[in-house]
Design an enzyme around this catalytic site. Sequence first.
Site, PDB file in Angstrom:
ATOM      1  N   GLU A  36      30.498  52.731  46.057  1.00 44.20           N
ATOM      2  CA  GLU A  36      29.635  51.582  46.848  1.00 44.20           C
ATOM      3  C   GLU A  36      28.000  52.304  46.247  1.00 44.20           C
ATOM      4  O   GLU A  36      27.846  53.482  46.226  1.00 44.20           O
ATOM      5  CB  GLU A  36      29.795  51.930  48.216  1.00 44.20           C
ATOM      6  CG  GLU A  36      29.095  50.768  49.113  1.00 44.20           C
ATOM      7  CD  GLU A  36      29.538  50.492  50.426  1.00 44.20           C
ATOM      8  OE1 GLU A  36      28.836  50.613  51.507  1.00 44.20           O
ATOM      9  OE2 GLU A  36      30.750  50.529  50.798  1.00 44.20           O
ATOM     10  N   HIS A 100      23.690  46.579  49.454  1.00 41.51           N
ATOM     11  CA  HIS A 100      24.763  47.445  49.332  1.00 41.51           C
ATOM     12  C   HIS A 100      25.902  46.556  48.662  1.00 41.51           C
ATOM     13  O   HIS A 100      26.063  45.364  48.847  1.00 41.51           O
ATOM     14  CB  HIS A 100      24.907  48.513  50.352  1.00 41.51           C
ATOM     15  CG  HIS A 100      25.787  47.950  51.625  1.00 41.51           C
ATOM     16  ND1 HIS A 100      25.058  47.159  52.425  1.00 41.51           N
ATOM     17  CD2 HIS A 100      27.061  47.652  51.839  1.00 41.51           C
ATOM     18  CE1 HIS A 100      25.850  47.010  53.587  1.00 41.51           C
ATOM     19  NE2 HIS A 100      27.159  47.244  53.148  1.00 41.51           N
ATOM     20  N   HIS A 102      30.400  46.183  48.639  1.00 48.14           N
ATOM     21  CA  HIS A 102      31.518  46.242  49.064  1.00 48.14           C
ATOM     22  C   HIS A 102      32.756  46.042  48.021  1.00 48.14           C
ATOM     23  O   HIS A 102      32.459  45.258  47.438  1.00 48.14           O
ATOM     24  CB  HIS A 102      31.657  45.487  50.277  1.00 48.14           C
ATOM     25  CG  HIS A 102      31.064  45.698  51.487  1.00 48.14           C
ATOM     26  ND1 HIS A 102      31.394  44.775  52.602  1.00 48.14           N
ATOM     27  CD2 HIS A 102      30.321  46.624  51.983  1.00 48.14           C
ATOM     28  CE1 HIS A 102      30.789  45.533  53.511  1.00 48.14           C
ATOM     29  NE2 HIS A 102      30.119  46.455  53.345  1.00 48.14           N
ATOM     30  N   ASP A 113      27.505  48.343  59.308  1.00 47.41           N
ATOM     31  CA  ASP A 113      26.417  47.526  58.729  1.00 47.41           C
ATOM     32  C   ASP A 113      25.613  46.844  59.637  1.00 47.41           C
ATOM     33  O   ASP A 113      24.387  47.011  59.568  1.00 47.41           O
ATOM     34  CB  ASP A 113      27.020  46.353  57.768  1.00 47.41           C
ATOM     35  CG  ASP A 113      27.927  46.954  56.555  1.00 47.41           C
ATOM     36  OD1 ASP A 113      27.660  48.003  56.109  1.00 47.41           O
ATOM     37  OD2 ASP A 113      28.737  46.434  56.040  1.00 47.41           O
TER      38      ASP A 113
END
Length: 165
Positions: A36, A100, A102, A113
């Site tokens: 990630e 970010h 996933h 989150d």
Amino acid sequence: MSKSVFILPTNQRLKVNEEVIELLFSLAQDSLDALESGGILVGRILESSADYVIDDASVPMAKDVQKRNSFVRDSEGHQEYFDQHWAHQEGRCFYLGEWHTHPEKVPKPSFIDQRGWRNLLNAKIQEQTTLFFIIVGIQRLVIWQGVNRNGRIRIFRVGDINRYE
């Protein structure tokens, strides 16, 4: 209208520069061993219209913690990244949010989150009451807008961009 311009619930617009979209998709978790990634979003709020423009995004820094299903951003390197933009733009840029990845085709925010987004909205960084949150999936990049109005936080899904269009 460009695939990178979105109409917000307030009728303002959000534009994400194509270079930022390309950068974020380049870090998508599209292999089984991909970790990630994440960073901050930097941009402008246009004086004439109050529209938002995301001009830049930081990439993972040395002190960040990257795992297959988690990313923990260390503020130090990303703060330096922002400070460089601040100096270069002569104070005419803003922290506009976070991004970010996933490891899923169409990403959805986890409870973690959403809790992190709420914490950022409560912090009112640079007096911001509106922030944007991007999650980059394997196939789609999805954008949310978070708003803190007098302690009442609301998060809206703004839209998405298909990597292959």
